[in-house]
Design a protein around this motif. Sequence first.
Motif, PDB file in Angstrom:
ATOM      1  N   GLY A 165       0.797  -1.237   0.000  1.00  0.00           N
ATOM      2  CA  GLY A 165       0.000   0.000   0.000  1.00  0.00           C
ATOM      3  C   GLY A 165       0.825   1.280   0.000  1.00  0.00           C
ATOM      4  O   GLY A 165       0.304   2.354   0.300  1.00  0.00           O
ATOM      5  N   LYS A 166       2.079   1.191  -0.405  1.00  0.00           N
ATOM      6  CA  LYS A 166       2.976   2.365  -0.356  1.00  0.00           C
ATOM      7  C   LYS A 166       2.515   3.466  -1.318  1.00  0.00           C
ATOM      8  O   LYS A 166       2.370   4.614  -0.928  1.00  0.00           O
ATOM      9  N   THR A 167       2.287   3.070  -2.588  1.00  0.00           N
ATOM     10  CA  THR A 167       1.903   4.093  -3.569  1.00  0.00           C
ATOM     11  C   THR A 167       0.519   4.645  -3.242  1.00  0.00           C
ATOM     12  O   THR A 167       0.250   5.829  -3.437  1.00  0.00           O
ATOM     13  N   GLY A 169       9.399   0.302  -5.391  1.00  0.00           N
ATOM     14  CA  GLY A 169       8.547  -0.823  -5.817  1.00  0.00           C
ATOM     15  C   GLY A 169       8.952  -2.084  -5.048  1.00  0.00           C
ATOM     16  O   GLY A 169      10.138  -2.341  -4.869  1.00  0.00           O
ATOM     17  N   GLY A 170       7.955  -2.834  -4.605  1.00  0.00           N
ATOM     18  CA  GLY A 170       8.241  -3.915  -3.654  1.00  0.00           C
ATOM     19  C   GLY A 170       8.301  -5.320  -4.250  1.00  0.00           C
ATOM     20  O   GLY A 170       8.316  -6.304  -3.501  1.00  0.00           O
ATOM     21  N   GLN A 171       8.344  -5.415  -5.607  1.00  0.00           N
ATOM     22  CA  GLN A 171       8.443  -6.769  -6.163  1.00  0.00           C
ATOM     23  C   GLN A 171       9.822  -7.339  -5.875  1.00  0.00           C
ATOM     24  O   GLN A 171      10.812  -6.599  -5.805  1.00  0.00           O
ATOM     25  N   VAL A 209       1.885  -0.435  10.059  1.00  0.00           N
ATOM     26  CA  VAL A 209       1.167  -1.700   9.866  1.00  0.00           C
ATOM     27  C   VAL A 209      -0.128  -1.299   9.172  1.00  0.00           C
ATOM     28  O   VAL A 209      -1.026  -0.698   9.777  1.00  0.00           O
ATOM     29  N   HIS A 210      -0.157  -1.575   7.873  1.00  0.00           N
ATOM     30  CA  HIS A 210      -1.163  -0.959   7.013  1.00  0.00           C
ATOM     31  C   HIS A 210      -2.341  -1.904   6.721  1.00  0.00           C
ATOM     32  O   HIS A 210      -2.233  -3.102   6.937  1.00  0.00           O
ATOM     33  N   LYS A 211      -3.435  -1.334   6.238  1.00  0.00           N
ATOM     34  CA  LYS A 211      -4.692  -2.025   5.922  1.00  0.00           C
ATOM     35  C   LYS A 211      -5.390  -2.497   7.197  1.00  0.00           C
ATOM     36  O   LYS A 211      -5.993  -3.564   7.245  1.00  0.00           O
ATOM     37  N   MET A 212      -5.308  -1.682   8.229  1.00  0.00           N
ATOM     38  CA  MET A 212      -5.937  -2.022   9.509  1.00  0.00           C
ATOM     39  C   MET A 212      -7.455  -2.141   9.384  1.00  0.00           C
ATOM     40  O   MET A 212      -8.103  -2.730  10.247  1.00  0.00           O
ATOM     41  N   ASP A 213      -8.023  -1.557   8.333  1.00  0.00           N
ATOM     42  CA  ASP A 213      -9.478  -1.662   8.148  1.00  0.00           C
ATOM     43  C   ASP A 213      -9.928  -3.112   7.989  1.00  0.00           C
ATOM     44  O   ASP A 213     -11.098  -3.432   8.165  1.00  0.00           O
ATOM     45  N   LYS A 214      -8.966  -3.991   7.666  1.00  0.00           N
ATOM     46  CA  LYS A 214      -9.348  -5.400   7.482  1.00  0.00           C
ATOM     47  C   LYS A 214      -9.700  -6.079   8.801  1.00  0.00           C
ATOM     48  O   LYS A 214     -10.217  -7.187   8.815  1.00  0.00           O
TER      49      LYS A 214
HETATM   50  P1  GTP Z   1       4.247  -1.953  -5.247  1.00  0.00           P
HETATM   51  O1  GTP Z   1       4.144  -0.696  -6.050  1.00  0.00           O
HETATM   52  O2  GTP Z   1       4.161  -3.182  -6.106  1.00  0.00           O
HETATM   53  O3  GTP Z   1       5.433  -1.982  -4.347  1.00  0.00           O
HETATM   54  O4  GTP Z   1       2.935  -2.001  -4.299  1.00  0.00           O
HETATM   55  P2  GTP Z   1       2.451  -0.879  -3.254  1.00  0.00           P
HETATM   56  O5  GTP Z   1       2.989  -1.193  -1.906  1.00  0.00           O
HETATM   57  O6  GTP Z   1       2.755   0.472  -3.775  1.00  0.00           O
HETATM   58  O7  GTP Z   1       0.879  -1.151  -3.202  1.00  0.00           O
HETATM   59  P3  GTP Z   1      -0.297  -0.245  -3.808  1.00  0.00           P
HETATM   60  O8  GTP Z   1      -0.286   1.103  -3.185  1.00  0.00           O
HETATM   61  O9  GTP Z   1      -0.236  -0.302  -5.289  1.00  0.00           O
HETATM   62  O10 GTP Z   1      -1.612  -0.980  -3.230  1.00  0.00           O
HETATM   63  C1  GTP Z   1      -1.987  -2.283  -3.543  1.00  0.00           C
HETATM   64  C2  GTP Z   1      -3.470  -2.461  -3.254  1.00  0.00           C
HETATM   65  O11 GTP Z   1      -3.741  -2.314  -1.863  1.00  0.00           O
HETATM   66  C3  GTP Z   1      -4.385  -1.475  -3.995  1.00  0.00           C
HETATM   67  O12 GTP Z   1      -5.424  -2.199  -4.599  1.00  0.00           O
HETATM   68  C4  GTP Z   1      -4.949  -0.593  -2.893  1.00  0.00           C
HETATM   69  O13 GTP Z   1      -6.282  -0.135  -3.158  1.00  0.00           O
HETATM   70  C5  GTP Z   1      -4.910  -1.517  -1.677  1.00  0.00           C
HETATM   71  N1  GTP Z   1      -4.765  -0.781  -0.414  1.00  0.00           N
HETATM   72  C6  GTP Z   1      -3.887   0.218  -0.150  1.00  0.00           C
HETATM   73  N2  GTP Z   1      -4.051   0.683   1.096  1.00  0.00           N
HETATM   74  C7  GTP Z   1      -5.076  -0.040   1.639  1.00  0.00           C
HETATM   75  C8  GTP Z   1      -5.725  -0.017   2.935  1.00  0.00           C
HETATM   76  O14 GTP Z   1      -5.427   0.755   3.846  1.00  0.00           O
HETATM   77  N3  GTP Z   1      -6.729  -0.931   3.108  1.00  0.00           N
HETATM   78  C9  GTP Z   1      -7.120  -1.808   2.151  1.00  0.00           C
HETATM   79  N4  GTP Z   1      -8.104  -2.646   2.439  1.00  0.00           N
HETATM   80  N5  GTP Z   1      -6.540  -1.840   0.932  1.00  0.00           N
HETATM   81  C10 GTP Z   1      -5.528  -0.964   0.674  1.00  0.00           C
END
Ligand code: GTP
Length: 287
Positions: free
Chosen positions: A7-9, A52-54, A114-119
Motif C-alpha cells: 500500500g505504499k503508492t 517498488g516492492g516486487q 502496519v497498514h490495511k488495519m481496516d481489514k
Molecule cells: P508496489 O508498487 O508493487 O510496491 O505495491 P504498493 O505497496 O505500492 O501497493 P499499492 O499502493 O499499489 O496498493 C496495492 C493495493 O492495496 C491497492 O489495490 C490498494 O487499493 C490496496 N490498499 C492500499 N491501502 C489499503 C488499505 O489501507 N486498506 C485496504 N483494504 N486496501 C488498501
Amino acid sequence: MGRSGAGKTSMRSLIFSNYSAHDTRRLGATIDVEHSTVQFMGELSLNIWDCGGQHKYLENYLNEQRENIFGNVEVLIYVFDLETASRESEYQLYDDCLQKLGIYSKDAKVYTLVHKMDKVPDPEQKEARLELYRQALAKRSDLFKPEVFGTSIWDHSLYHAWSQIVHRLVPNMSTIERHLEKFRTLTDASEVVLFERATFLVVCYMTADMSITQSKYMTVSQAIKTYRNKCSAAQLTFQSFEIRNKNYSLLIEPFTKSTYILVITSDPEIEPAVTKANVKAAQLHFQ
Ligand code: GTP
C-alpha cells in the motif's frame, strides 16, 4: 519500503496527489523506484522515494543499489501489509533494510506502518494485532527504535501517522508552536490548529484542554481533504469553513502561503468576525 501490494503508492497518492481511497484500486505495481519531490510548508522540499516492492527490485536495492537507496536517508517508512502471509520472510526483509540503513544512514528515523488495519474491524482486535507487531519489532532492531502506527487509507489513521512523520521534518517547529500558543491565548481561543495547505496534514496544534487528543484534528484533516476533492471534482474551489452554535464557533481559514488555520472559540461573546480579523492580523507575523 515494503513488499509489493503493501500500500505504499496508495498512501503517497492519497496524501500528496489528492487521490481518494477508491482511486487507489487502479494503481499498478511500481516499477523500480518512483522519485517525487513535493513542496511542503513553503520552502521545504520532500524527496520521496517510493521503492517498488516486487522481489526482483528488493534484491537489487539490497545489493547493487544499496548505497544509492539507503544513503542520505532522513526518514525510512517501512510498510507492512497487516495480512502478510509469510510473516517471517517479511521480518527478514525488514531486518535487511534496517541493517543497510544502519551502514549508510545511521541517523535516519524509522517509522513502521502496519497498514490495511481496516481489514480488522473490531477495535480491540485491531489494538491486539498492532501490539503483536510492536512487540515483535521492538525485539528486532537495536540500532533504530521505530515508531509503529496502525494505518488505513479508509480512515484518519493514515493522516495521523503522516502528520507525525512530517512534524519531525519541519525545521523551527518549536518556534511555530510557541507563536501559535501566543496567538491562541491572545485571541482567547480554546483550540488552534495549523494544517499544511497542499496536504492538509496537521503541522501543529495548541489547546487549552490538554485532554484533547490529536486524533480529533486528524479526522478534520481527512474530512476537509475529502471535501476539497469533491469541490474540485465539481469545479469549485474550497476556500474556508465556518460553524457556529451556542457552545462554540469554529473557523477554518487560509492563513500563510503554506498553511490553513483552524480556530475554535468557546466564548459566545467572541464574534466570528473578530476571530477572522485576528487571523488576518496575525498572517503577516506567521508568513
Ligand atoms: P508496489 O508498487 O508493487 O510496491 O505495491 P504498493 O505497496 O505500492 O501497493 P499499492 O499502493 O499499489 O496498493 C496495492 C493495493 O492495496 C491497492 O489495490 C490498494 O487499493 C490496496 N490498499 C492500499 N491501502 C489499503 C488499505 O489501507 N486498506 C485496504 N483494504 N486496501 C488498501
